[in-house]
Scaffold this motif. Structure first.
Motif, mmCIF file in Angstrom:
data_model
loop_
_atom_site.group_PDB
_atom_site.id
_atom_site.type_symbol
_atom_site.label_atom_id
_atom_site.label_comp_id
_atom_site.label_asym_id
_atom_site.label_seq_id
_atom_site.Cartn_x
_atom_site.Cartn_y
_atom_site.Cartn_z
ATOM 1 N N ARG A 2 0.868 -1.188 0.000
ATOM 2 C CA ARG A 2 0.000 0.000 0.000
ATOM 3 C C ARG A 2 0.899 1.230 0.000
ATOM 4 O O ARG A 2 1.782 1.363 0.858
ATOM 5 N N LEU A 3 0.636 2.127 -0.924
ATOM 6 C CA LEU A 3 1.511 3.292 -1.050
ATOM 7 C C LEU A 3 1.535 4.119 0.239
ATOM 8 O O LEU A 3 2.567 4.678 0.603
ATOM 9 N N SER A 4 0.408 4.156 0.964
ATOM 10 C CA SER A 4 0.368 4.961 2.190
ATOM 11 C C SER A 4 1.362 4.446 3.233
ATOM 12 O O SER A 4 1.753 5.170 4.127
ATOM 13 N N ARG A 5 1.756 3.187 3.115
ATOM 14 C CA ARG A 5 2.689 2.624 4.097
ATOM 15 C C ARG A 5 4.077 2.366 3.517
ATOM 16 O O ARG A 5 4.931 1.775 4.165
ATOM 17 N N TYR A 6 4.248 2.740 2.246
ATOM 18 C CA TYR A 6 5.525 2.456 1.583
ATOM 19 C C TYR A 6 6.470 3.641 1.779
ATOM 20 O O TYR A 6 6.096 4.675 2.340
ATOM 21 N N PHE A 7 7.694 3.467 1.306
ATOM 22 C CA PHE A 7 8.660 4.571 1.343
ATOM 23 C C PHE A 7 9.057 4.855 -0.095
ATOM 24 O O PHE A 7 9.862 4.129 -0.672
ATOM 25 N N LEU A 8 8.381 5.863 -0.671
ATOM 26 C CA LEU A 8 8.621 6.205 -2.073
ATOM 27 C C LEU A 8 8.834 7.717 -2.163
ATOM 28 O O LEU A 8 7.912 8.464 -2.461
ATOM 29 N N PRO A 9 10.052 8.161 -1.850
ATOM 30 C CA PRO A 9 10.284 9.612 -1.801
ATOM 31 C C PRO A 9 10.474 10.217 -3.196
ATOM 32 O O PRO A 9 11.589 10.542 -3.589
ATOM 33 N N VAL A 10 9.360 10.372 -3.954
ATOM 34 C CA VAL A 10 9.469 10.943 -5.304
ATOM 35 C C VAL A 10 9.768 12.441 -5.218
ATOM 36 O O VAL A 10 9.365 13.106 -4.264
ATOM 37 N N LEU A 11 10.502 12.937 -6.203
ATOM 38 C CA LEU A 11 10.849 14.359 -6.242
ATOM 39 C C LEU A 11 10.002 15.051 -7.302
ATOM 40 O O LEU A 11 9.809 14.521 -8.387
ATOM 41 N N LYS A 12 9.524 16.236 -6.970
ATOM 42 C CA LYS A 12 8.734 17.001 -7.946
ATOM 43 C C LYS A 12 9.658 17.685 -8.940
ATOM 44 O O LYS A 12 9.396 17.764 -10.128
ATOM 45 N N GLU A 13 10.771 18.204 -8.417
ATOM 46 C CA GLU A 13 11.698 18.973 -9.262
ATOM 47 C C GLU A 13 12.665 18.023 -9.957
ATOM 48 O O GLU A 13 12.991 16.971 -9.434
ATOM 49 N N THR A 14 13.150 18.453 -11.112
ATOM 50 C CA THR A 14 14.172 17.674 -11.791
ATOM 51 C C THR A 14 15.525 18.013 -11.173
ATOM 52 O O THR A 14 15.927 19.172 -11.161
ATOM 53 N N PRO A 15 16.224 17.025 -10.629
ATOM 54 C CA PRO A 15 17.508 17.309 -9.981
ATOM 55 C C PRO A 15 18.517 17.833 -10.998
ATOM 56 O O PRO A 15 18.675 17.251 -12.071
ATOM 57 N N SER A 16 19.177 18.918 -10.646
ATOM 58 C CA SER A 16 20.032 19.582 -11.629
ATOM 59 C C SER A 16 21.352 18.857 -11.831
ATOM 60 O O SER A 16 21.993 19.005 -12.860
ATOM 61 N N GLU A 17 21.772 18.028 -10.856
ATOM 62 C CA GLU A 17 23.076 17.387 -11.005
ATOM 63 C C GLU A 17 23.065 16.238 -12.011
ATOM 64 O O GLU A 17 24.128 15.794 -12.440
ATOM 65 N N ALA A 18 21.890 15.778 -12.402
ATOM 66 C CA ALA A 18 21.833 14.586 -13.260
ATOM 67 C C ALA A 18 21.886 14.972 -14.734
ATOM 68 O O ALA A 18 21.083 15.762 -15.205
ATOM 69 N N GLN A 19 22.861 14.403 -15.456
ATOM 70 C CA GLN A 19 23.046 14.772 -16.858
ATOM 71 C C GLN A 19 22.238 13.918 -17.818
ATOM 72 O O GLN A 19 21.970 14.320 -18.931
ATOM 73 N N ILE A 20 21.928 12.688 -17.435
ATOM 74 C CA ILE A 20 21.234 11.832 -18.394
ATOM 75 C C ILE A 20 19.902 11.365 -17.817
ATOM 76 O O ILE A 20 19.688 11.366 -16.607
ATOM 77 N N VAL A 21 19.025 10.968 -18.725
ATOM 78 C CA VAL A 21 17.634 10.751 -18.343
ATOM 79 C C VAL A 21 17.479 9.639 -17.296
ATOM 80 O O VAL A 21 16.684 9.761 -16.364
ATOM 81 N N SER A 22 18.260 8.571 -17.398
ATOM 82 C CA SER A 22 18.083 7.477 -16.437
ATOM 83 C C SER A 22 18.446 7.939 -15.027
ATOM 84 O O SER A 22 17.778 7.577 -14.054
ATOM 85 N N HIS A 23 19.490 8.739 -14.914
ATOM 86 C CA HIS A 23 19.891 9.246 -13.602
ATOM 87 C C HIS A 23 18.802 10.167 -13.048
ATOM 88 O O HIS A 23 18.386 10.045 -11.888
#
Ligand code: ATP
Ligand code: MG
Length: 445
Positions: A2-23
């Motif tokens: 159940r997502l309410s009990r899981y640990f899924l820290p999704v980010l809203k912003e695109t992290p600037s340090e990542a150069q490629i899409v998979s990262h």
């Protein structure tokens, strides 16, 4: 889950340090967290995919007759002094000294240690052939760790080692590895092309790298594009049948496919122009036959059928288990997020409740959740009170291949909606039909 009990820290912003899409997507989907340059924690979602990839590798190695064991991450320096690689390996090796001033290293690979295990316990040709492998963390102090887990310093690798009485037997082991690797990659939804390669610090003349074509790949590749259409499919390969295994390898290696290290312009010019392609690729594995390079200096000898003591013929064979996550995402995503192939998806399907708190909708979701689990599937049920739009965005980002959407309007007609992440196509059906369809989809995976 159940997502309410899981640990899924999704980010809203695109992290600037990542150069490629998979990262970028792995960070946004809460799969990994960087702890130091090239060193990552595997958060629950990423860890699930890592485990799935490992499971496929284990299954295909078992099918080929290869035997798992587990060697430590830390190794004594003496073994590497015996082979002569302690100094030769250079600054990529992380060297450690313990409190007793003994020199250790964090293993970048395990040829020496496996040879030591072999020589301690095997002395007769009757115990051959033997192929041992493990899936263990490696450390290479890469000068430029980058692209997230794709070029890490600490990374998970499957490395296997064959011990054989002569060159022919060792080349059969080499071929078995090629076929088992091709099957592993196919099960992960990837096309990985075996390419003639250069051997580097491992040594040996016979070596192929497996490359996944991708714009962001670090290797330049030259190939006949008909090679991308080759598939093993469901064909049955008898791994003990030398000729059959060699024939499969022949099929996958006869078209031109090389990395820049072994590229030969003259041979490439023979490829019909319409099929001649230059591109980039991600190395997801490499196999080597290196004869007696380690067995000779380290005394890994057996008595042969004539009573003579001979050094064994060896090879080593690696798959970049953690790098594969990045390679799969590079090969399978869109502008909304990841699209996991069924073979490696962290959860088989998402369940999206469009009106959390509505008794009928909640009950229908619970019913689906239980029914999918009863079929041996692992759903991720979004039982949070987020808006529908946000729930869909999360589902698209984390890339589960199938989504079941449950809302009061559909339920009034006895229907839920089953949506493919890949095509975006939706179909309305009863909850029972959705469960049956998902069970059928995953039956063949
Ligand atoms: P590369 O050329 O990318 O540095 P390599 O040829 O040195 O890799 P091998 O010794 O062939 O690597 O290791 C087997 C597999 O391990 C590689 O094919 C690759 O998929 C993976 N691998 C190697 N180095 C790394 C790394 N720094 N981070 C993640 N995976 C790696
Ligand atoms: Mg390599």
């Amino acid at each position: 889950m159940r997502l309410s009990r899981y640990f899924l820290p999704v980010l809203k912003e695109t992290p600037s340090e990542a150069q490629i899409v998979s990262h970028r997507l792995m960070l946004r989907a809460g799969m990994i967290k960087q702890q130091a340059a090239g060193i990552y924690s595997w958060l629950p979602l990423g860890y699930r995919v890592l485990r799935r990839i490992e499971a496929i590798v284990h299954e295909e190695q078992a099918r080929a007759g290869h035997i798992p064991l587990l060697m430590p991450t830390l190794q004594p320096a003496d073994l590497w002094q015996e082979s002569g690689r302690y100094d030769a390996y250079g600054p990529e090796m992380l060297r450690i000294r313990d409190r007793h001033k003994r020199d250790l290293l964090y293993g970048p690979t395990n040829e020496e240690m496996i040879t030591d295990i072999f020589r301690s316990h095997v002395s007769s040709y009757k115990d051959l052939p033997l192929t041992l492998y493990h899936i263990q963390w490696k450390f290479r102090d890469e000068i430029r760790p980058r692209f997230g887990i794709m070029r890490g310093r600490e990374f998970l690798m499957k490395d296997g080692y064959n011990f054989d009485i002569d060159k022919d037997a060792a080349l059969h082991a080499y071929n078995r590895h090629m076929v088992s690797y091709l099957r592993s990659y196919e099960r992960m939804g990837l096309t990985a092309i075996p390419m003639r390669a250069a051997s580097g610090p491992i040594g040996g003349d016979n070596t192929h790298e497996f490359l996944v074509l991708a714009q962001t790949g670090e290797s330049e590749v030259f190939y006949d594009d008909r090679v991308t259409g080759l598939k093993l499919g469901a064909r049955d390969v008898d791994y003990d049948d030398r000729d059959q295994v060699a024939a499969v390898c022949g099929e996958f290696t006869s078209l031109y496919a090389r990395t820049d290290e072994t590229h030969d312009e003259a041979a490439f010019a023979d490829v019909p122009e319409a099929h001649r392609k230059v591109g980039r690729g991600i190395e997801v594995g490499q196999i080597f036959y290196f004869a007696t390079k380690y067995s000779e200096p380290m005394g890994a000898v057996v008595v042969n059928d004539k009573g003579e003591r001979v050094p064994v013929h060896m090879g080593s064979h690696g798959i970049g288990v953690s790098r594969l996550l990045g390679a799969i995402i590079e090969a399978s995503h869109d502008d909304r997020g990841i699209i996991w192939p069924e073979g490696v998806t962290p959860f088989h399907a998402g369940i999206v409740n469009l009106r959390q708190g509505d008794a009928a909708t909640d009950a229908a979701c619970e019913g689906l959740y239980g029914a999918l689990k009863a079929r041996g599937l692992e759903p991720l049920y979004d039982d949070t009170s987020e808006r529908a739009g946000a729930k869909f965005a999360t589902q698209d980002l984390i890339g589960l291949p199938w989504r079941v959407t449950v809302g009061p309007r559909g339920l009034a007609a006895g229907k839920v909606e089953l949506t493919s992440r890949r095509t975006g196509e939706s179909e309305e059906m009863s909850p029972e039909a959705a469960v049956a369809r998902l069970a059928e989809i995953y039956d063949g995976v």
